[in-house]
Design a protein around this motif. Structure first.
Motif, PDB file in Angstrom:
ATOM      1  N   SER A   1      -0.147  12.351   1.424  1.00  0.00           N
ATOM      2  CA  SER A   1      -1.354  11.539   1.599  1.00  0.00           C
ATOM      3  C   SER A   1      -0.988  10.132   2.036  1.00  0.00           C
ATOM      4  CB  SER A   1      -2.137  11.480   0.285  1.00  0.00           C
ATOM      5  OG  SER A   1      -1.410  10.753  -0.691  1.00  0.00           O
ATOM      6  N   TRP A   2      -1.971   9.440   2.606  1.00  0.00           N
ATOM      7  CA  TRP A   2      -1.742   8.057   3.005  1.00  0.00           C
ATOM      8  C   TRP A   2      -1.426   7.182   1.794  1.00  0.00           C
ATOM      9  CZ3 TRP A   2      -1.363   6.527   8.002  1.00  0.00           C
ATOM     10  CH2 TRP A   2      -1.824   7.410   8.978  1.00  0.00           C
ATOM     11  N   GLU A   3      -2.058   7.495   0.664  1.00  0.00           N
ATOM     12  CA  GLU A   3      -1.805   6.725  -0.550  1.00  0.00           C
ATOM     13  C   GLU A   3      -0.364   6.899  -1.017  1.00  0.00           C
ATOM     14  OE1 GLU A   3      -3.500   6.289  -5.145  1.00  0.00           O
ATOM     15  OE2 GLU A   3      -4.261   7.859  -3.817  1.00  0.00           O
ATOM     16  N   THR A   4       0.126   8.160  -0.944  1.00  0.00           N
ATOM     17  CA  THR A   4       1.514   8.423  -1.340  1.00  0.00           C
ATOM     18  C   THR A   4       2.488   7.702  -0.424  1.00  0.00           C
ATOM     19  OG1 THR A   4       0.897  10.600  -2.208  1.00  0.00           O
ATOM     20  CG2 THR A   4       3.222  10.233  -1.731  1.00  0.00           C
ATOM     21  N   ALA A   5       2.184   7.701   0.870  1.00  0.00           N
ATOM     22  CA  ALA A   5       3.042   7.013   1.829  1.00  0.00           C
ATOM     23  C   ALA A   5       3.110   5.519   1.512  1.00  0.00           C
ATOM     24  CB  ALA A   5       2.525   7.234   3.247  1.00  0.00           C
ATOM     25  N   TRP A   6       1.982   4.931   1.168  1.00  0.00           N
ATOM     26  CA  TRP A   6       1.953   3.504   0.845  1.00  0.00           C
ATOM     27  C   TRP A   6       2.735   3.214  -0.437  1.00  0.00           C
ATOM     28  CZ3 TRP A   6       1.143  -1.020   2.914  1.00  0.00           C
ATOM     29  CH2 TRP A   6       0.895  -2.127   2.116  1.00  0.00           C
ATOM     30  N   LYS A   7       2.568   4.076  -1.431  1.00  0.00           N
ATOM     31  CA  LYS A   7       3.243   3.855  -2.712  1.00  0.00           C
ATOM     32  C   LYS A   7       4.748   4.060  -2.610  1.00  0.00           C
ATOM     33  CE  LYS A   7      -0.558   4.848  -5.898  1.00  0.00           C
ATOM     34  NZ  LYS A   7      -1.065   5.751  -6.971  1.00  0.00           N
ATOM     35  N   SER A   8       5.210   4.808  -1.592  1.00  0.00           N
ATOM     36  CA  SER A   8       6.646   5.023  -1.445  1.00  0.00           C
ATOM     37  C   SER A   8       7.380   3.716  -1.146  1.00  0.00           C
ATOM     38  CB  SER A   8       6.927   6.036  -0.328  1.00  0.00           C
ATOM     39  OG  SER A   8       6.585   5.501   0.941  1.00  0.00           O
ATOM     40  N   PHE A   9       6.625   2.703  -0.692  1.00  0.00           N
ATOM     41  CA  PHE A   9       7.210   1.394  -0.409  1.00  0.00           C
ATOM     42  C   PHE A   9       6.862   0.364  -1.486  1.00  0.00           C
ATOM     43  CE2 PHE A   9       6.763   3.460   3.714  1.00  0.00           C
ATOM     44  CZ  PHE A   9       8.061   3.348   4.202  1.00  0.00           C
ATOM     45  N   THR A  10       5.686   0.514  -2.070  1.00  0.00           N
ATOM     46  CA  THR A  10       5.258  -0.480  -3.056  1.00  0.00           C
ATOM     47  C   THR A  10       5.613  -0.074  -4.490  1.00  0.00           C
ATOM     48  OG1 THR A  10       3.057   0.546  -3.188  1.00  0.00           O
ATOM     49  CG2 THR A  10       3.364  -1.238  -1.592  1.00  0.00           C
ATOM     50  N   LYS A  11       5.637   1.249  -4.765  1.00  0.00           N
ATOM     51  CA  LYS A  11       5.931   1.738  -6.122  1.00  0.00           C
ATOM     52  C   LYS A  11       6.822   2.978  -6.031  1.00  0.00           C
ATOM     53  CE  LYS A  11       1.532   0.071  -8.031  1.00  0.00           C
ATOM     54  NZ  LYS A  11       0.275   0.461  -8.735  1.00  0.00           N
ATOM     55  N   PHE A  12       8.002   2.813  -5.470  1.00  0.00           N
ATOM     56  CA  PHE A  12       8.917   3.948  -5.291  1.00  0.00           C
ATOM     57  C   PHE A  12       9.313   4.532  -6.646  1.00  0.00           C
ATOM     58  CE2 PHE A  12      13.266   5.640  -4.737  1.00  0.00           C
ATOM     59  CZ  PHE A  12      12.984   6.621  -3.789  1.00  0.00           C
ATOM     60  N   ASP A  13       9.138   5.884  -6.773  1.00  0.00           N
ATOM     61  CA  ASP A  13       9.427   6.534  -8.052  1.00  0.00           C
ATOM     62  C   ASP A  13      10.496   7.621  -7.948  1.00  0.00           C
ATOM     63  OD1 ASP A  13       8.134   8.601  -6.743  1.00  0.00           O
ATOM     64  OD2 ASP A  13       6.337   8.552  -7.992  1.00  0.00           O
ATOM     65  N   GLY A  14      11.113   7.780  -6.770  1.00  0.00           N
ATOM     66  CA  GLY A  14      12.178   8.761  -6.630  1.00  0.00           C
ATOM     67  C   GLY A  14      11.704  10.188  -6.475  1.00  0.00           C
TER      68      GLY A  14
ATOM     69  N   ASN B   1      10.150  13.649  -4.611  1.00  0.00           N
ATOM     70  CA  ASN B   1      10.518  14.286  -3.343  1.00  0.00           C
ATOM     71  C   ASN B   1       9.730  13.705  -2.180  1.00  0.00           C
ATOM     72  OD1 ASN B   1      12.406  15.966  -4.505  1.00  0.00           O
ATOM     73  ND2 ASN B   1      10.961  17.663  -4.813  1.00  0.00           N
ATOM     74  N   GLU B   2       8.417  13.473  -2.413  1.00  0.00           N
ATOM     75  CA  GLU B   2       7.580  12.936  -1.343  1.00  0.00           C
ATOM     76  C   GLU B   2       8.049  11.549  -0.919  1.00  0.00           C
ATOM     77  OE1 GLU B   2       6.455  14.246  -4.093  1.00  0.00           O
ATOM     78  OE2 GLU B   2       5.285  16.011  -3.486  1.00  0.00           O
ATOM     79  N   HIS B   3       8.363  10.708  -1.877  1.00  0.00           N
ATOM     80  CA  HIS B   3       8.809   9.352  -1.562  1.00  0.00           C
ATOM     81  C   HIS B   3      10.162   9.366  -0.848  1.00  0.00           C
ATOM     82  CE1 HIS B   3       6.118   6.987  -4.617  1.00  0.00           C
ATOM     83  NE2 HIS B   3       5.431   7.784  -3.808  1.00  0.00           N
ATOM     84  N   ILE B   4      11.040  10.260  -1.271  1.00  0.00           N
ATOM     85  CA  ILE B   4      12.354  10.363  -0.624  1.00  0.00           C
ATOM     86  C   ILE B   4      12.206  10.859   0.807  1.00  0.00           C
ATOM     87  CG2 ILE B   4      14.547  11.599  -0.639  1.00  0.00           C
ATOM     88  CD1 ILE B   4      14.405  11.538  -3.702  1.00  0.00           C
ATOM     89  N   ILE B   5      11.352  11.857   1.028  1.00  0.00           N
ATOM     90  CA  ILE B   5      11.115  12.383   2.377  1.00  0.00           C
ATOM     91  C   ILE B   5      10.604  11.283   3.297  1.00  0.00           C
ATOM     92  CG2 ILE B   5       9.601  13.903   3.728  1.00  0.00           C
ATOM     93  CD1 ILE B   5       9.838  15.941   1.448  1.00  0.00           C
ATOM     94  N   ILE B   6       9.672  10.494   2.782  1.00  0.00           N
ATOM     95  CA  ILE B   6       9.091   9.411   3.589  1.00  0.00           C
ATOM     96  C   ILE B   6      10.156   8.391   3.973  1.00  0.00           C
ATOM     97  CG2 ILE B   6       7.512   7.444   3.532  1.00  0.00           C
ATOM     98  CD1 ILE B   6       5.667   9.195   1.777  1.00  0.00           C
ATOM     99  N   ARG B   7      10.916   7.924   2.993  1.00  0.00           N
ATOM    100  CA  ARG B   7      11.846   6.824   3.239  1.00  0.00           C
ATOM    101  C   ARG B   7      13.118   7.266   3.956  1.00  0.00           C
ATOM    102  NH1 ARG B   7      11.553   2.628  -1.786  1.00  0.00           N
ATOM    103  NH2 ARG B   7      13.197   1.715  -0.505  1.00  0.00           N
ATOM    104  N   GLU B   8      13.583   8.484   3.687  1.00  0.00           N
ATOM    105  CA  GLU B   8      14.849   8.934   4.261  1.00  0.00           C
ATOM    106  C   GLU B   8      14.685   9.734   5.543  1.00  0.00           C
ATOM    107  OE1 GLU B   8      17.724   7.988   3.073  1.00  0.00           O
ATOM    108  OE2 GLU B   8      16.760   6.895   1.427  1.00  0.00           O
TER     109      GLU B   8
END
Length: 335
Positions: A37-50, A52-59
């Motif tokens: 989701s767009w919200e998850t994508a935004w949180k991957s930069f503002t509230k990174f929690d490690g 799978n979704e956040h790792i996929i986005i950033r890496e």
């Protein structure tokens, strides 16, 4: 009511194009096999929690978006420069063998020397692009009539076929190299890290900035050799500078993403259709259109054969091939 000046419209077009590129980069981050989701994508930069979704986005997704935009812009500008200095509407890094030469050098390094260094890949891609450019230009200049668009196209097709055949032959003899570079040879921005882009980015920036700086001289050159010389232009110097920038842009793109075809032939025609033949505008518009086209193709490539993914080079070939045939038929009917 006063009308908007053409120059103002062109600047507005560039601003609008940059916004479109940014939107497509954001879409590239969100859309794919893994639903994000767009919200998850935004949180991957503002509230990174490690997660799978956040790792996929950033890496994966963010580097992919930046690489897609950079490679698309580079190929678009390289194609515009090639078509200008050769006065050949069919010229592009893929058609004139530049991509094939860069690929050939990298496959030689992988096959015979087990090279895996990204920095070495970059230099080899530049070397291969330069060698292919010199050979094609030399062959196209043979004969009493000198360099002609037809001869240049035929020379480029021959050299591209030769390098491609040699590349395939080496891969057949080395299964390990085949596994390592087969997907790369199809042209893809998937699975690339930001470190690959960073290692090549200085050369690409030089190519992009240099292309813009010589754009006014390109305007003089496309009026014809005799006219340019009569106006006091050192045409050989301009051609050499343009050739260097083409090698930096095309070689850098191949080093990052492999040989992605037909972006360089389609995009300059779209840019000239929108802004005319003033290369002070054609070059920046080619960069924007190239980035847009490659980002769109990359997003589409994720859904064509889902859950698998098609190399983006296959999508660009499917998009560009009909356009190439149309341009070829239009030009050759003039002969």
């Amino acid at each position: 009511m006063t009308s908007i000046k053409p120059m103002t419209l062109r600047w507005l077009g560039i601003a609008f194009g940059v916004i479109i590129v940014m939107i497509l980069m954001a879409m590239s981050v969100v859309y794919g096999l893994t639903s994000i989701s767009w919200e998850t994508a935004w949180k991957s930069f503002t509230k990174f929690d490690g997660s799978n979704e956040h790792i996929i986005i950033r890496e994966n997704r963010v580097p992919r978006a930046f690489i897609g935009a950079t490679v698309g812009a580079s190929l678009g500008v390289a194609g515009a420069l090639m078509q200008a200095i050769t006065r050949n509407p069919l010229a592009s890094p893929s058609i004139l063998g530049v991509n094939a030469g860069a690929s050939f050098m990298i496959v030689i390094a992988v096959t015979f020397f087990s090279v895996s260094s990204l920095t070495v890949f970059s230099w080899l891609a530049f070397l291969g692009a330069a060698v292919a450019s010199v050979i094609v230009y030399a062959l196209g200049s043979l004969g009493r009539e000198g360099l002609t668009p037809m001869k240049l196209t035929l020379a480029g097709a021959a050299i591209a076929a030769m390098f491609s055949s040699l590349t395939q032959g080496m891969l057949v003899l080395n299964e390990k190299a085949l596994e390592d570079v087969l997907f790369w040879l199809a042209g893809s921005v998937e699975g690339r890290s930001l470190s690959i882009l960073i290692s090549v980015l200085p050369y690409i920036c030089i190519g992009l900035i240099g292309s813009i700086l010589i754009s006014s001289k390109i305007n003089t050159l496309v009026m014809g050799e005799d006219v340019a010389v009569g106006l006091g232009q050192r045409t050989l110097l301009v051609k050499v500078m343009a050739a260097i920038f083409i090698v930096l842009l095309a070689g850098g793109s191949v080093a990052i993403a492999g040989p992605i075809s037909l972006i360089g032939i389609v995009v300059p025609h779209l840019a000239r259709y929108v802004v005319g033949f003033d290369y002070r505008w054609v070059i920046p518009y080619s960069a924007i259109f190239g980035a847009v086209l490659l980002l769109l193709a990359d997003i589409a490539a994720r859904y064509v054969i889902m859950p698998l993914e098609a190399p983006v080079g296959v999508l660009t070939a499917v998009i560009g091939a009909p356009f190439f045939i149309y341009i070829a038929r239009r030009e050759f009917t003039k002969l």
